[in-house]
Design an enzyme around this catalytic site. Structure first.
Site, PDB file in Angstrom:
ATOM      1  N   HIS A 144       0.833  -1.201   0.000  1.00  0.00           N
ATOM      2  CA  HIS A 144       0.000   0.000   0.000  1.00  0.00           C
ATOM      3  C   HIS A 144       0.869   1.253   0.000  1.00  0.00           C
ATOM      4  CE1 HIS A 144      -3.861   1.896   0.444  1.00  0.00           C
ATOM      5  NE2 HIS A 144      -3.550   2.474   1.593  1.00  0.00           N
ATOM      6  N   GLU A 162      -2.411  -5.419  -4.714  1.00  0.00           N
ATOM      7  CA  GLU A 162      -3.276  -5.148  -3.566  1.00  0.00           C
ATOM      8  C   GLU A 162      -4.605  -5.888  -3.672  1.00  0.00           C
ATOM      9  OE1 GLU A 162      -2.803  -0.974  -1.270  1.00  0.00           O
ATOM     10  OE2 GLU A 162      -3.646  -0.888  -3.274  1.00  0.00           O
ATOM     11  N   ASN A 216      26.646 -23.006  -3.576  1.00  0.00           N
ATOM     12  CA  ASN A 216      27.388 -24.257  -3.398  1.00  0.00           C
ATOM     13  C   ASN A 216      26.756 -25.118  -2.309  1.00  0.00           C
ATOM     14  OD1 ASN A 216      29.309 -23.889  -5.374  1.00  0.00           O
ATOM     15  ND2 ASN A 216      30.798 -22.937  -4.012  1.00  0.00           N
TER      16      ASN A 216
END
Length: 695
Positions: free
Chosen positions: A48, A70, A432
């Site tokens: 918002h 939203e 890794n």
């Protein structure tokens, strides 16, 4: 008159990125705890706010995408839609696209990101509920009016009533007030008589009721309301609004609204400030309280003993400073440290008590200044750490692995310059750990391990260094397999292969082009990884340590200095030249006799308290004409890098000193053994030894 807001672009990008980081963090929490409504609320609040900021700045793509997001979040917040894996993946894709748009804005290329497919995907998710109706647009978060206590809200039809949500927190009208023209909002905004008297006690304060009118063609009314409230917050303190704030956020009003404000400014100045905002057509002002003559000049002189009901003057608690300014400041402090050392050396030849006292005071002040400047550059490592939970989650999903990602020591601080450089090495280390360290669910089950693996990212202080480690509870590394792989790829010769031991594992892993992956994928297989990590660590004055055990897991430790600017060093002399050894690696100093030196595998070593420590005579490394006399005792500096030790033989120990590090130019950087140079108080240049490269 259009307001130029381009000057706020850099600030907008910084804050937008912070909101984006929060969105990723909270969504990861929601994925692990789908029923946590508080997390959904936090996600909605960040989205918002980001939409409101974007609309204010005129970035339409960000505004539109955040609005569509939203709509989806609203269904999660109301419980109409469950938090499923598909919904989470869609939101993550949305966050990635928001990041791409922010990057495009930063590169002055707004509008280049195509997100129509993502919008269609979000709408399809919402329509899948059978909702059929798109959610109404929501507005920027308008600053709430300040309240010192609970009071009745807006009066409508003679009754005090509260709106839903945040409107309940808004102090508004109360008893009868001064007459003013009514607006389309219905009724007049009025102030409680008790509040009127309380604010009237503040010298130089006016109570004003504003009727703000907008252009009828205004498209984003809530954005203009947001800008009005922001401007009023700079001029004074907003007390109440009609309609309530919630209604203003949702644009539930026509083309005007009312605001009550307490301010030391004149009505004319308030009016001019507001009409300067685009699409504000006019402002009517009623003065509910006018300060008495002479009050305005007294306001600044009000004693601090009594608390006023409001504070017109707002104190700035923090400022944003460009890192370049901090670099310049640090360089100046470095020059000051050099001059301090020079003055101290010059004064040592004179027995002047007053001079010695003045220098001691200067040294103390310089040290305090240096410490404060260093603190301004220190940033918690969480600013980098917070980027990785999302990355680990995505990698685990792509490889169908179950991984718990744990972060520890996020409060540990590092110099901002170093912090900016360690993101890429940590990415390699984490990739890794996920790709090579943690085995598949089936393989872990066969090995009797929990099906969920654990990858741990930690930061902690280690003497004068900060250690950042990545640890996994995976399969570990078999040295023999690594050595055979390096031989097959032609990275080492057969003769070298025969002489390798477990202590050489990290060195082989860091060979350029080395990889244990059988095939090239998006994660690994190209032989670019640990060599880049090691190179970056050494370029920052740090080092890399590997600790692994087959079938138990692997831990890679990246040790970094606190700062790249000023460090403590042990000064040593070799053949008349001074060299600096960073104190962070020094374990101890010792004097060895010829009989203490033994030969182990054709290399010299010393025995110290039941430890065998390799000996490296610096006179031979530096190829000087004045070698160490083998028949006389000579000092050694024992350095410790993780589990490895090395004793450096020198002609003499000069002492501990604070040095300012200067990097070598591109022609000298290729010479191994040196991490930089420093200027001594005498004006001489001393090279700084790179201990890891000497091992």
């Amino acid at each position: 008159m259009e307001m130029d807001i381009s000057q706020y672009k850099d600030l907008f990008i910084t804050e937008a990125q912070e909101h984006l980081d929060s969105l990723n963090k909270f969504l990861l929490q929601l994925e692990n705890d789908p029923r946590n409504l508080d997390v959904i609320t936090e996600i909605f609040r960040s989205a918002h706010t980001l939409k409101g900021m974007s609309a204010t700045m005129g970035y339409d793509q960000l505004t539109e995408l955040a609005h569509e997001m939203e709509n989806l979040l609203e269904h999660l917040r109301t419980g109409d839609m469950p938090v499923t894996t598909g919904v989470v993946d869609t939101l993550f894709s949305c966050f990635d696209t928001l990041g791409a748009i922010i990057n495009a804005i930063a590169a002055d290329k707004p509008g280049e990101v195509d997100f129509r497919g993502l919008v269609s995907e979000m709408r399809a998710v919402v329509e899948g509920l059978g909702a059929g109706v798109e959610m109404p647009p929501r507005a920027p978060v308008i600053p709430k009016p300040a309240a010192t206590e609970q009071r009745p809200a807006v009066q409508e039809g003679g009754r005090a009533s509260r709106g839903a949500g945040s409107a309940a927190d808004v102090p508004a009208a109360g008893a009868a007030g001064v007459e003013a023209p009514e607006t389309a909002t219905g009724g007049l905004l009025q102030i409680e008589e008790a509040d009127r008297q309380r604010y009237a006690q503040v010298p130089g304060t006016r109570l004003l009721r504003l009727i703000v009118r907008m252009d009828r063609e205004c498209l984003l009314k809530s954005v203009r309301v947001f800008m009005v409230f922001k401007k009023l917050a700079q001029l004074g303190e907003v007390l109440a609004s009609l309609p309530p704030v919630e209604a203003l956020e949702d644009e539930k009003f026509e083309d005007s609204f009312q605001v009550a404000v307490a301010t030391p400014e004149t009505p004319d100045r308030v009016r001019r400030a507001l009409v300067a905002i685009a699409e504000i057509s006019g402002v009517d002002i009623d003065t509910l309280h006018e300060p008495e003559e002479g009050e305005e000049s007294q306001a600044a002189a009000r004693p601090s003993g009594g608390k006023a009901p409001m504070s017109i003057a707002r104190k700035t608690q923090s400022v944003r400073v460009n890192i370049g300014r901090l670099d310049t400041l640090m360089n100046l402090v470095g020059e000051l440290v050099i001059n301090r050392t020079q003055l101290t050396q010059m004064a040592s030849g004179y027995e002047i008590a007053e001079l010695r006292e003045a220098l001691d005071q200067t040294s103390r002040l310089t040290a305090e200044l240096q410490d404060e400047v260093m603190k301004t550059r220190m940033v918690p490592v969480e600013h980098v750490f917070n980027r990785f939970p999302r990355m680990v989650r995505d990698l685990a999903r792509s490889q169908e692995k179950e991984i718990d990602f744990v972060m520890e020591g996020r409060e540990i601080e590092l110099d901002r310059t170093i912090l900016d450089e360690i993101s890429d090495p940590l990415i390699h280390m984490l990739r890794n750990a996920v790709d090579h360290g943690i085995g598949s669910t089936e393989k872990r089950r066969e090995q009797g391990k929990p099906t969920r693996g654990t990858v741990r990212l930690s930061a902690y202080r280690d003497r004068n260094y900060v250690a950042v480690s990545v640890e996994d509870d995976g399969e570990g590394i078999l040295p023999e397999r690594v050595f055979d792989r390096a031989l097959n790829k032609g990275l080492i010769s057969a003769e070298e292969r025969r002489g390798l031991t477990a202590d050489d594992l990290l060195r082989v892993l860091c060979l350029p082009g080395f990889s244990t992956a059988e095939t090239v994928s998006g994660v690994s297989g190209r032989g670019v990884g640990m060599d880049a990590v090691k190179a970056k660590a050494e370029s920052l004055g740090g080092y890399l340590v590997l600790d692994t055990e087959p079938d138990r897991g692997t831990k890679v430790i990246l040790s970094l200095p606190l700062t790249l600017a000023i460090v403590q060093a042990l000064m040593v002399e070799v053949a008349g030249e001074l060299y600096a050894v960073p104190l962070g690696t020094v374990r101890e100093t010792h004097v060895v006799n010829p009989e203490d030196i033994k030969t182990v595998q054709n290399n010299e070593a010393i025995f110290l308290r039941n430890e065998t420590i390799p000996l490296l005579r610096l006179d031979r490394v530096l190829e000087v004409d004045n070698p160490l006399n083998g028949n006389l005792p000579f000092p050694v500096v024992v350095n410790e890098i993780g589990p490895r030790l090395i004793a450096l033989g020198v002609h003499s120990l000069v002492g501990q000193q604070e040095i300012v590090i200067s990097s070598l130019d591109q022609f000298l950087k290729k010479i191994e053994g040196f991490a930089g140079a420093t200027i001594l108080g005498s004006g001489r240049v001393a090279l700084i030894l790179d201990i890891p490269s000497l091992m």
